[in-house]
Design a protein around this motif. Structure first.
Motif, PDB file in Angstrom:
ATOM      1  N   VAL A 255      48.003  34.643  35.236  1.00 51.72           N
ATOM      2  CA  VAL A 255      47.478  34.463  36.700  1.00 51.72           C
ATOM      3  C   VAL A 255      48.241  33.669  37.655  1.00 51.72           C
ATOM      4  O   VAL A 255      48.389  32.416  37.323  1.00 51.72           O
ATOM      5  CB  VAL A 255      45.989  34.194  37.086  1.00 51.72           C
ATOM      6  CG1 VAL A 255      45.644  34.080  38.446  1.00 51.72           C
ATOM      7  CG2 VAL A 255      45.064  35.055  36.237  1.00 51.72           C
TER       8      VAL A 255
ATOM      9  N   VAL B 124      47.946  36.552  43.055  1.00 54.45           N
ATOM     10  CA  VAL B 124      46.744  36.889  43.825  1.00 54.45           C
ATOM     11  C   VAL B 124      46.664  35.586  44.728  1.00 54.45           C
ATOM     12  O   VAL B 124      47.076  34.556  44.353  1.00 54.45           O
ATOM     13  CB  VAL B 124      45.543  36.969  42.979  1.00 54.45           C
ATOM     14  CG1 VAL B 124      45.071  35.719  42.276  1.00 54.45           C
ATOM     15  CG2 VAL B 124      44.408  37.200  43.840  1.00 54.45           C
TER      16      VAL B 124
ATOM     17  N   LEU C 198      48.957  38.641  36.745  1.00 56.31           N
ATOM     18  CA  LEU C 198      48.315  38.937  38.232  1.00 56.31           C
ATOM     19  C   LEU C 198      48.762  37.919  39.013  1.00 56.31           C
ATOM     20  O   LEU C 198      48.557  36.776  38.968  1.00 56.31           O
ATOM     21  CB  LEU C 198      46.685  38.789  37.963  1.00 56.31           C
ATOM     22  CG  LEU C 198      46.033  39.851  36.950  1.00 56.31           C
ATOM     23  CD1 LEU C 198      44.645  39.447  36.516  1.00 56.31           C
ATOM     24  CD2 LEU C 198      46.471  41.297  37.172  1.00 56.31           C
TER      25      LEU C 198
ATOM     26  N   ALA D 135      40.410  38.033  39.449  1.00 53.54           N
ATOM     27  CA  ALA D 135      41.839  37.581  38.649  1.00 53.54           C
ATOM     28  C   ALA D 135      41.695  36.822  37.385  1.00 53.54           C
ATOM     29  O   ALA D 135      42.174  37.094  36.211  1.00 53.54           O
ATOM     30  CB  ALA D 135      42.916  37.226  39.307  1.00 53.54           C
TER      31      ALA D 135
ATOM     32  N   TRP E  31      40.359  45.362  44.362  1.00 53.27           N
ATOM     33  CA  TRP E  31      41.071  44.182  44.068  1.00 53.27           C
ATOM     34  C   TRP E  31      42.261  43.995  44.851  1.00 53.27           C
ATOM     35  O   TRP E  31      43.249  45.028  44.911  1.00 53.27           O
ATOM     36  CB  TRP E  31      41.177  43.855  42.598  1.00 53.27           C
ATOM     37  CG  TRP E  31      41.784  42.602  42.443  1.00 53.27           C
ATOM     38  CD1 TRP E  31      41.111  41.251  42.449  1.00 53.27           C
ATOM     39  CD2 TRP E  31      43.217  42.335  42.123  1.00 53.27           C
ATOM     40  NE1 TRP E  31      41.976  40.556  42.026  1.00 53.27           N
ATOM     41  CE2 TRP E  31      43.474  41.081  42.008  1.00 53.27           C
ATOM     42  CE3 TRP E  31      44.415  43.129  41.840  1.00 53.27           C
ATOM     43  CZ2 TRP E  31      44.675  40.406  41.505  1.00 53.27           C
ATOM     44  CZ3 TRP E  31      45.729  42.415  41.409  1.00 53.27           C
ATOM     45  CH2 TRP E  31      45.789  41.156  41.205  1.00 53.27           C
TER      46      TRP E  31
END
Lengths: 331, 331
Positions: free
Chosen positions: B217, B294, B292, B304, B316
């Motif tokens: 992430v 974000v 991901l 996430a 999302w």
């Protein structure tokens, strides 16, 4: 990057142990002794670093001289910068940083699977790295190219509290790059019991064995090693101690036979006080590297850092621990 | 201590890159974004750490909750402590810490023999370790057993700015001990040019290759990857990108052919901004590990970190970068 070859390894002049009681107010929770820290930084600069720019600071962070007023040269081509550092290493203790957390969390008992010990481990590392950061900044302010090296993440580890993994090679490499590595007593992983405290004194001993400096200086909060707690009015400063194969003898002054050296250990000193220090110092001396124990910030500390007492003790106040000459211990 | 055997290696759930702009006020010199840092700490705790003691803090230093009021359990045998952490790793960027010093000192140009560069190197390390300390404390406050790991002293090094020496094995060992390693973009030694900047994004990529987490992430200061600078009113959020052998294709939304992704790089970002990030993210995805991207602190960041969008994107908001399925790139 393999360790540097023999031909390029710089000769290490000195390893300096900055005692926890010297850099901090030992009895005030997480409080620096800013005066002694600054005095020590000035002495280290005077002895080991020649710089053409008196006002240059290497701390460009908030709250630094560089932040408050411009003490930075305007650009890199500034012709007057000239820096020449004699290779040395600093290892500092924890003092009022880390000891409380390590003791409360029983870090040296080592069961990291216990969540409270794990919390204590995390808390101890936060505290000792906070001190390391302050020490590095104090040195950088004096134009010493200091870099913090935490043993925990630099590959040092113990097994049942004994050092089993060290990393002097990386310290050597930093010296080769012209930097001053600043290590410290730390909480580390322990392959036997989970975690443990690795004291600064043990790190100094290992670095001394590996890097073979000309001498080692222990900066403490008393003028040297005494025959009993220095607070005792009858305490006598031991000026010279000779060591051979684990035996040792007080050469100056001459004491009555069988007199034991008593020492003063603060209750919250998790890694042992003067006794550990003497044992580590003696094993360094036994290896052929003289050790000077002296009071931080004093004129005697300055002389010790210069190595002067090794050739001419004169009026110097402190303790020399050295290898015995053959027959000196009367064996 | 050799690296742990296969049978005891914990499966790493996630590697989290905390962007410099997320943890700091990117345009205010050495200023934390305390709100986002605290929100992120809370989200990480919610997702990765189960603890029976809501108020337990692992920061026992001055200025902490533990210091102001007692949030520490009275002793280690306290029965209600129960901690269970899913293995994950955090790597943070520098934001407003370190970039100024690295840029002024021209650290990434690397001539450490130049005294001004050396000063910049020292100043950069002071600044990035200051941020690392603050991030570790923010996590420890939320009962996350975080430990700072500076790549510089943990064995990471470059040669001509390319990573040539890494140390994922020690990170793995910390995970095995139930700790959260917190690494960061750092100034490191460079065997080609002297010194260099090793960006957090490169560290994330290397750790992803070595530790094979379920996903990665990137927490950033915008909702995801856009087709042009997000400040542009016509900017379109790219929801899904597929990658294969260095080629990549925007799967959702479907854009006109040949449209280039423009990015927004702050001038003082020494290690490249979104472009570097996308390149590193794409190479991680190419390796089969979905990424991901974000916005830090948002509810989408929480989803996430849980990995939810990987199985059900639903509402999302963010960008998924994943390996293409065969034939998807139309080759």
């Amino acid at each position: 990057m393999s360790p540097p070859g023999i031909d390029t390894v710089p000769a290490v002049r000195c390893i300096v142990k900055l005692g926890g009681s010297s850099a901090t107010e030992k009895d005030k929770f997480e409080t620096l002794n800013e005066y002694l820290l600054s005095e020590t930084a000035k002495q280290l600069r005077e002895v080991f670093v020649r710089s053409s720019v008196r006002q240059l600071t290497m701390d460009w962070s908030r709250g630094s001289k560089a932040d408050q007023a411009s003490h930075m040269p305007e650009d890199e081509s500034s012709p007057e910068i000239l820096l020449d550092m004699t290779p040395f290493v600093v290892v500092h203790g924890a003092g009022s940083f880390g000891h409380f957390q390590a003791s409360k969390g029983r870090v040296n008992r080592g069961d990291l699977a216990e969540d409270f010990v794990k919390a204590g481990f995390v808390a101890t590392r936060i505290s000792v790295t906070k001190l390391n950061h302050a020490v590095v900044r104090a040195f950088a302010t004096e134009c010493i190219p200091a870099v913090g090296v935490s043993p925990f993440c630099a590959g040092w580890a113990t097994k049942n509290r004994q050092l089993v993994r060290e990393n002097s090679a990386d310290v050597q490499q930093l010296l080769q790059a012209g930097l001053l590595p600043v290590l410290h007593g730390d909480a580390v992983l322990d392959s036997g019991q989970g975690c443990a405290i690795l004291s600064g004194d043990v790190i100094v001993r290992q670095l001394a064995f590996d890097l073979k400096p000309s001498f080692v200086v222990f900066l403490t909060n008393v003028p040297g090693v005494y025959d009993r707690p220095p607070s005792d009015p009858h305490a006598v400063l031991l000026k010279e101690i000779a060591v051979e194969d684990g035996d040792w003898k007080i050469i100056d002054p001459q004491l009555e036979a069988g007199l034991e050296v008593q020492t003063n250990v603060a209750a919250h000193d998790t890694t042992g006080g003067m006794e550990t220090k003497i044992a580590e110092a003696a094993s360094i001396a036994d290896f052929g590297i003289p050790v000077l124990v002296v009071e931080t910030g004093s004129s005697h500390a300055l002389e010790a850092l210069k190595g002067t007492p090794l050739s001419n003790r004169g009026e110097w106040v402190g303790t020399i621990i050295r290898k015995a000459i053959p027959g000196e211990l009367g064996q």
